[in-house]
Structures are given as structure tokens and as C-alpha cells.
Write a protein that holds these residues in place. Structure first.
Motif, mmCIF file in Angstrom:
data_model
loop_
_atom_site.group_PDB
_atom_site.id
_atom_site.type_symbol
_atom_site.label_atom_id
_atom_site.label_comp_id
_atom_site.label_asym_id
_atom_site.label_seq_id
_atom_site.Cartn_x
_atom_site.Cartn_y
_atom_site.Cartn_z
ATOM 1 N N GLY A 175 -1.682 22.862 0.763
ATOM 2 C CA GLY A 175 -2.730 23.383 -0.089
ATOM 3 C C GLY A 175 -2.161 24.322 -1.130
ATOM 4 O O GLY A 175 -1.088 24.900 -0.947
ATOM 5 N N ALA A 176 -2.876 24.465 -2.221
ATOM 6 C CA ALA A 176 -2.467 25.364 -3.296
ATOM 7 C C ALA A 176 -3.706 25.872 -4.003
ATOM 8 O O ALA A 176 -4.707 25.166 -4.112
ATOM 9 N N GLN A 177 -3.657 27.122 -4.476
ATOM 10 C CA GLN A 177 -4.736 27.720 -5.234
ATOM 11 C C GLN A 177 -4.114 28.529 -6.360
ATOM 12 O O GLN A 177 -3.503 29.569 -6.135
ATOM 13 N N ARG A 214 -3.253 33.776 -0.662
ATOM 14 C CA ARG A 214 -2.243 32.725 -0.495
ATOM 15 C C ARG A 214 -2.434 31.680 -1.583
ATOM 16 O O ARG A 214 -3.519 31.125 -1.758
ATOM 17 N N ILE A 215 -1.374 31.394 -2.314
ATOM 18 C CA ILE A 215 -1.466 30.421 -3.396
ATOM 19 C C ILE A 215 -0.812 29.098 -3.020
ATOM 20 O O ILE A 215 -1.014 28.100 -3.704
ATOM 21 N N LEU A 216 -0.018 29.062 -1.941
ATOM 22 C CA LEU A 216 0.647 27.822 -1.552
ATOM 23 C C LEU A 216 0.826 27.809 -0.045
ATOM 24 O O LEU A 216 1.175 28.825 0.559
ATOM 25 N N ARG A 217 0.569 26.654 0.570
ATOM 26 C CA ARG A 217 0.718 26.496 2.014
ATOM 27 C C ARG A 217 1.225 25.096 2.318
ATOM 28 O O ARG A 217 0.709 24.113 1.794
ATOM 29 N N VAL A 218 2.238 25.012 3.188
ATOM 30 C CA VAL A 218 2.747 23.733 3.680
ATOM 31 C C VAL A 218 3.075 23.896 5.167
ATOM 32 O O VAL A 218 3.907 24.731 5.521
ATOM 33 N N SER A 264 4.288 29.630 3.554
ATOM 34 C CA SER A 264 3.238 29.968 2.607
ATOM 35 C C SER A 264 3.782 30.944 1.581
ATOM 36 O O SER A 264 4.786 31.639 1.810
ATOM 37 N N LEU A 265 3.098 31.005 0.448
ATOM 38 C CA LEU A 265 3.465 31.883 -0.654
ATOM 39 C C LEU A 265 2.249 32.743 -0.979
ATOM 40 O O LEU A 265 1.163 32.218 -1.264
#
Length: 827
Positions: free
Chosen positions: A667-669, A638-642, A627-628
Motif C-alpha cells: 500500500g501507498a499513500q 505511513r506512506i508506504l507498506r510492503v 514501512s516508510l
């Protein structure tokens, strides 16, 4: 001397225990009066106050331009604009007359403000108003009791005109409550008559609430009028009479048939003591179209099994149908008692008037109650669960849930349990669970379940199933469980996150009337997990990645007694056989009837029965999560998750080692735009077993656009959550793979002129569906929010289509949202 005399007279006039909104304060407090000029007149004996008159007593404050104290008659007349502050109340009036002997007051052209917080005496007009009341004349009848005439009252705190007002001929104010008579609701230029209201100025209200209006099959047009009644500080009641006009379809098809007649809703809410609160709700209706349902069997469907009860003609009990909901919780030093449940009169009581309700998908309605007491890590308790079988079949669609038509559903009565939360023991933590549960039912199993092992509403039940030897129904049973656990974690100073867990489960069944089914078993548990978390910063962002591997082992059990109960590797048929690669647990018979599903006598009583298969198992999961994250202060989060995950079955007696399913979650936000999704792939089937995705964007004004889809392959080896000790399903069901089923939807909303907002939503279900069911649904939502944002209206219209054909007249509902008084929805 003159000033002293005036103060003494004023002090004698207002008793020490007076608590009025004009000039209250703590008992015994002195009254201080200030004015630019104080003139004492001997004949007649009055005191004249001129310029910036201020009277204080405790935290109470009274201001006026001028005043006259009549010592003979005991009156204090204030003019030139009067302002009073007491607690959260602020009074404004053109003039006021205070009767110091009768301890009453009368104000002309008065305004009362109830503040959200105690106002600043030096700036009483500032702050948020929770209620504003205007009256042409306001009289104080007694201490803290006022009568206002020609009243307008609103909870809206608007800079200009309020969004809505309650207009009343008179209002009696006592404490924080206003009793209104001759009431009208002024909203959007219209004046709607209301019942008399007893309105808590800062809290609840009594009287007529917003009506509930709706339209659609099968209820036709419906109107209901809620009436809210306060029964004291700790009780209130909502009574909602109404009427279903019904549709035109006099048939049996769910969702299309007509429901017509009067309806009545009752909801009682209570909170009699600190820590205790609850509610009881009844939704009742008298179905005047009950005679559309004839006695069953006899119209369609297979013949009823000999000896089974069908349904008599009509619906409900002489047409009376409904549903009850209850909730209660008491928190005390002695422990916690809680209860929550739902009870229906018949299996269609919810499906008929509310076909889109989530409750229509429930197989069981449950009522749970329990008491528990926690002391440190140890919890002792008892609970019970009452259940109603809500499944329907084509033969007895209007089955009643009481009397001879009810199903012999098992109940958990009672259950005792002990839980020891994880406690430190050196470097390890220890936990324990133990329970004893009694399963019983209030009536004997039907002949179809005794003969075939399947009751009429079980999957795969059919009168043509072969008769098995003996009694194949489940018997009343007592189950006991004991499960100790110990866990060990590596020191946090290590770069690797290592965790070990070991334990065992011992359980046993005593089946009443069937000693050959009594059973005991014990098995061991072992688990290990290793993860290697890594983090790195990139400017204002933090990237985290964590590969992990988990191993779970369940031993073959030591067992004695009869065949396993609730074993998910059960191959079905008259006798037990563990078949992890071709299990029949709870499934329908095969097309040729050669392999049966599992008879009721070996089926699970509840989810804990699925604790472990007799085959034992060693299972593994490998995962990679990353995650980022953004730095706090820059839209933190969190803006990115894989996440990637792979299952594997390494060993189970009677099964081949195999890969299970691979899954990915992403997911991404980014700002107002976000998307997320997941996909699961079955290596054995070489097919996708699940797929979901969604995306959307929303701005600060509330405009949005969104889309989503979801599909699932029902017969794949998806995670069945088969038990508390399972990572994924050890058993493979011996059925052909089904098609992916699901649907997609998309929608958007945006502003229109005149403070209107329009939303649109489209949903689609692909595949073959019956011609009487919608596969396209168009829904439009038109809403209006008043300029001050304290009221709103909403109209929802739904159009059900099968392909390009409109199935029936549109469904609609209407909602009035008086946000400061409450939001009232229609159905």
C-alpha cells in the motif's frame, strides 16, 4: 437617594428565586442598575432611566436604550433595543415590558439565540448559534415559560438567509423545549406542512421526520413516514407507517417476486439511568402477495425427505412478517450486562424487502446476552446465544422460523467462563481461560439429519444420500475447557525481539443420550517468535523493516472416549479417520458419493471445537514487514507498506510436509492519492487463491475517483481460521479447485452547477451468472448541499443489467439531510 429607591423597587419586583431569561440569577443576589441618567419623579411615582441602561443580577444581564419603572403598577418598560443574556440564551427585542408583580414579561419583535456555549456578556452576539427564533410578539407567561407568536425557527447558523426554517403560528418555550403549533418546513422555496412539534431547542425533536421513499424490485414503490415521539428525557419512540406497492412478478424467484402491503416500523430507545441504554426495533409488514407462494415441496426442486416438514402455502404468519432487533447495555459497579440480537419471522423476511442488505448473507441470526464482572485481571461471567438458521434451499424457500417448519438449531444455553488476563510472574506472564457450555435445541433433529447426518440446509444435503447406521444427528452436550498459558519475552535491551509461549488445553464433552460419544482430551502448545526490527531515518522519513520467524507446535492429544468432535482433519464417512491431506470437514459428498462429508454427530458445535487436530502439527511462518513513515508535522503517517509472508506445514501425522501459501500486502499513500492490494498464492495448486486491489484520489473539495477489485478461490487452502490455536489450515480439503470468483468496481464524483454533485459507480461480476441476475450494475448519485451546509438532498438510482439487457425498472432512493436536526435515509 433616587437611585437607591429605584434599586429597591426593582429588587422587590423580581423575587430572589426568579429564573427568567430576562433577568435571572442565583437566589439572594443583588440587582445592580446602571444608566447615563436616573431621574426620580414623585408624581406619578416613576423612575426614568436614560442612556445605556444596564441591569445585572448574578450572571444575568439586561441592556436597553431607555426605561421607565412604574412603582405603582410594578412595571418596567424598556425601549430603544433590548438585549438579555441568561445562561446560553440571548434575547433581542425592540421593546419589553416586565410585570414585576406577576413576574412576567412581554417583548416586541423578539429574537432568541441559543448559543453553543455560554456567551460573553460584553459580546453576546458572538459565538456559534445552535438555534435562532424570531417572533413578532413574545410574552413571558411565568418564570421561564414564554409564548411566541408568528415564529420562524432554525438551527442553521448562517451569515445570510438560513438554508431552512420551521415556521409556526405559535411556539411555547419552556426551559430548552419549544412546543410549535401550525408548523411548516420552509426548504428550497417550498413550504411543507408538518405535525405539531415538541422540539428540544438543543437536542431531540418530536413530530414528523423526513419521509422515506424508494423504488425497485420486489417492493415496487415504497413510502414510509417516520414520526418521532419524545417520551421524556430518557425515552423516545419512532413510529414509521408505510406501504409497499409491490412489483409485477408474481413468482418465487428471490429478488424478483412481488412484495406488497402495509408496513410498520417501531423503534424504542431508552436510557433510564447513568450507565444504562438500549433500543428495541421492529420492522413489520403484511405481505398481501403471500398467496404467490404455494405449499412446498411441489414446485421445482427435489422431493422432500420422508418425514421432513415442508412449508405451508403463503408467507409468514397469515402474511405478517418482519424482523426484530434489540440492544442493551448496563455498566455498574457490580458488573456489565449486555444483550444484542436479531430475530426474524421467516428466512426471507430480510431478503425480500432488502435484497442488497449485508444481513442477507448471514447463515445464522444470533441473539447474545451475557453478564461479566472484572476485578483486576480476573473476569467472571456467564453468557448465552440463541440462534436461528437463516439458510435457504430451493424446496422450502419460505420456511418459517417458528412452529413445525423451524430447523433444530443448537443454542448455547448457558455458558460460564473465567478469564485471567496476563499477569506478571517474575520474568514471565501467566494467563488462564476456563469455560463450561451447555448446547441444546428446542426441538428434535429431523429424520434426514438422523439418517444421513445432513439436515436439509447443510451443504451437500440430498435425499439421495445413503442412510448411515444409528443416529447421526448431534446430541445435546456439555463441553468444558481449561487452557493455562505462560509467556516469556526477552529483555527489550536486546536488538532481537524474542518471545516464547507454552501452555495446554484440556477439554471434554458429555453428550446427552449418547454415552459412546463422551470424550476427553488434552494437548500441549508451544510457540516461539523471533523478530529483528531495524529502523533508519532518511531526512524527514523513517524506514522500518522487520524480518520475523514464528514456529507453532501442537502435540497429538491424550484422548479417551468416542471419536473426535469438530476435528478439521476428519475424512468423512460413517466412521472417523484423520486425513490431513484429504479432509471432508463440513464439505459436500464427492460426485460419485463414495466419500461422504462429516456427519452431524461429529461436526463442530462452535468455533472453539476446532482448537486442534488429532494429527498434531508443527507449523511455521516467515515474514518480512517494512514501512516508510513521514515525520510529524509533514502530513504524518505511513506512506508506504510492503508485507511478505510464507506459511509452511513441517509436520502432521498422516500428512506430508508442504509449503502453504505465500502472501503479499502492499500500500501507498502520497498526498490525496492512495492505493493498496494483496495477493495470495497456493503452492500446491499452483494457482492464485486470493487477489484484491484498490486505488483512489480525493481532493479537499470532496471530488474523487476510485477503483477496486477482489477475487477469491473458494476451495483453495486459504486460511480458514480453523481454530484459536491454528496459524493456518493443517488439513487439505479433498475437492477440486474452483475458479476465482469476485468482481470489480469503479467510480467517480464531482461538482455540478447550482451546488449539485454527481457521483457514478459501476460494478461488474465476471463469469457465468443466471440470466435473471445482474452482472453489471450502474449507480448514479445526485446530491445537493445548501449554501450554508446545514441541509442536503440526495437521490440514488441503480440500473441492474445482465450483459446489455436491463433486467427491471431502476431502483432508487431519496434522502433528506437536515444536519442540525438529523439525517433521515430512505430504503
Amino acid at each position: 437617594m433616587a437611585a437607591t429607591a429605584a434599586l429597591a423597587s426593582l429588587g422587590l419586583g423580581l423575587a430572589a428565586d426568579a429564573q427568567t431569561a430576562l433577568l435571572a440569577g442565583p437566589p439572594g443576589a443583588e440587582i445592580e442598575v446602571e444608566a447615563d441618567h436616573i431621574t426620580y419623579i414623585w408624581d406619578p411615582p416613576v423612575v426614568r432611566l436614560q442612556g445605556h441602561v444596564v441591569a445585572r443580577r448574578g450572571d444575568a444581564l439586561l441592556r436597553a436604550g431607555s426605561g421607565i419603572l412604574d412603582r405603582v403598577n410594578g412595571n418596567l418598560k424598556l425601549e430603544g433595543g433590548v438585549l438579555g443574556v441568561q445562561g446560553r440564551q440571548v434575547f433581542l427585542a425592540d421593546a419589553a415590558v416586565v410585570d414585576l408583580n406577576a413576574r412576567t414579561a412581554e417583548m416586541t419583535k423578539a429574537v432568541l439565540f441559543l448559543k453553543e456555549r455560554t456567551p460573553n456578556p460584553d459580546a453576546p452576539r458572538s459565538g456559534v448559534n445552535t438555534m435562532t427564533l424570531h417572533g413578532s410578539r413574545v410574552r413571558e407567561l411565568s418564570r421561564g415559560h414564554y409564548l411566541a407568536e408568528n415564529v420562524t425557527l432554525t438551527p442553521c447558523d448562517c451569515a445570510g438567509e438560513p438554508d431552512y426554517e420551521l415556521i409556526a403560528d405559535t411556539a411555547e418555550l419552556e426551559g430548552d423545549r419549544a412546543h410549535l403549533h401550525g408548523v411548516r418546513l420552509h426548504l428550497l422555496g417550498a413550504k411543507l406542512p408538518l405535525f405539531p412539534l415538541s422540539l428540544p431547542l438543543t437536542n431531540r425533536q418530536s413530530g414528523l421526520l423526513a419521509p422515506q421513499i424508494g423504488f425497485g424490485a420486489p417492493i415496487g414503490f415504497t413510502y414510509a413516514q417516520p414520526i418521532f415521539l419524545t417520551l421524556g428525557r430518557s425515552n423516545d419512540l419512532t413510529v414509521t407507517p408505510g406501504w409497499f406497492t409491490g412489483g409485477r412478478a408474481h413468482q418465487q424467484t428471490p429478488g424478483l417476486r412481488s412484495i406488497r402491503g402495509p408496513r410498520l416500523g417501531l423503534e424504542w430507545r431508552y436510557a433510564p439511568a447513568e450507565g444504562t441504554a438500549g433500543s428495541v426495533a421492529l420492522d413489520l409488514f403484511d405481505d398481501l402477495d403471500q398467496n404467490d407462494s404455494r405449499a412446498q415441496p411441489g414446485i421445482g426442486g427435489p422431493p422432500l425427505y420422508p418425514g421432513e416438514h415442508g412449508t405451508t402455502a403463503g408467507r409468514g404468519f397469515s402474511g405478517i412478517r418482519g424482523i426484530a432487533r434489540l440492544a442493551h447495555r448496563t455498566d455498574s459497579d457490580g458488573g456489565v450486562f449486555a444483550m444484542q440480537g436479531i430475530v426474524a419471522s421467516d428466512v426471507m423476511a430480510v431478503r425480500d424487502p432488502q435484497p442488497q442488505s449485508i444481513e442477507t448473507s448471514y447463515d445464522l441470526f444470533t441473539t447474545d446476552l451475557g453478564f461479566w464482572r472484572a476485578r483486576g485481571p480476573l473476569t467472571l461471567g456467564a453468557d448465552a446465544t440463541l440462534m436461528q438458521d437463516m439458510r435457504i434451499d430451493p424446496v422450502t424457500i419460505d420456511r418459517r422460523l417458528f412452529g413445525v417448519e423451524k430447523r433444530a438449531t443448537f443454542q448455547r444455553l448457558p455458558a460460564l467462563f473465567v478469564q485471567l488476563a496476563p499477569v506478571a510472574l517474575g520474568e514471565a506472564t501467566v494467563s488462564l481461560e476456563a469455560s463450561a457450555v451447555q448446547f441444546m435445541r428446542f426441538s428434535a433433529a429431523g429424520p434426514e439429519e438422523r439418517d444421513t447426518g445432513f439436515s436439509p440446509t447443510d451443504r451437500g444435503a440430498s435425499p439421495s444420500l445413503p442412510v448411515l447406521p444409528g443416529n447421526n444427528s448431534r446430541g445435546m452436550a456439555t463441553r468444558m475447557d481449561l487452557s493455562p498459558r505462560v509467556a516469556l519475552a526477552a529483555p527489550r535491551t536486546l536488538p532481537v525481539d524474542l518471545r516464547l509461549e507454552g501452555g495446554a488445553r484440556i477439554d471434554g464433552w458429555i453428550v446427552e443420550g449418547f454415552p459412546d460419544r463422551d470424550r476427553a482430551r488434552a494437548y500441549a502448545l508451544l510457540g516461539a517468535r523471533a523478530a529483528f526490527p531495524l529502523e533508519r531515518r532518511f531526512g524527514g522519513a523513517l524506514h522500518r523493516i522487520e524480518p520475523a520467524f514464528e514456529l507453532r507446535a501442537i502435540s497429538k492429544p491424550l484422548q479417551a472416549g468416542g471419536p473426535p468432535i469438530g476435528d478439521l482433519t476428519d475424512g468423512g464417512g460413517a466412521t472417523f479417520e484423520s486425513r490431513p491431506d484429504a479432509a471432508q470437514q463440513g464439505l459436500a459428498p464427492t460426485s460419485d458419493g463414495s466419500i461422504l462429508g462429516v456427519p452431524a454427530k461429529r461436526r463442530a458445535y462452535d468455533e472453539i471445537d476446532f482448537a486442534a487436530p488429532v494429527s498434531g502439527a508443527v507449523q511455521a511462518t516467515a515474514s518480512l514487514s517494512q514501512s516508510l513513515w513521514t515525520r510529524p508535522g509533514r502530513s504524518p503517517g505511513r506512506i508506504l507498506r510492503v508485507d511478505l509472508l510464507q506459511d509452511a506445514l513441517l509436520w502432521a501425522a498422516g500428512a506430508k510436509a508442504r509449503l502453504g501459501e505465500a502472501s503479499a500486502v502492499f500500500g501507498a499513500q502520497i498526498g490525496s492519492v492512495g492505493f493498496q492490494g494483496s495477493v495470495r498464492y497456493d503452492w500446491s495448486l499452483r494457482e492464485l487463491s486470493a487477489l484484491s486491489a484498490s486505488a483512489g484520489a480525493r481532493d479537499s473539495r470532496g471530488d474523487e475517483i476510485h477503483t477496486s477489485l477482489g477475487f477469491l478461490r473458494g476451495s483453495s487452502s486459504e486460511r480458514l481460521r480453523a481454530g484459536i490455536d491454528e496459524l493456518f489450515s493443517t488439513a487439505r480439503f479433498a475437492v477440486a479447485p474452483t475458479a476465482l470468483t469476485g468482481g470489480a468496481r469503479a467510480g467517480a464524483s464531482g461538482p455540478l452547477p447550482l451546488n449539485l454533485r454527481l457521483g457514478y459507480d459501476l460494478s461488474y461480476t465476471p463469469g457465468t451468472t443466471p440470466v435473471d441476475f445482474a452482472n453489471w450494475t450502474h449507480t448514479a448519485v445526485l446530491s445537493y448541499e445548501t449554501p450554508c451546509h446545514c441541509a442536503g438532498l440526495q437521490l440514488v438510482v441503480g440500473f441492474p443489467f445482465h450483459d446489455a439487457r436491463l433486467l427491471r425498472s431502476p431502483d432508487f432512493s431519496f434522502r433528506i439531510d437536515l444536519k442540525s436536526l438529523g439525517s433521515f435515509a430512505t430504503f
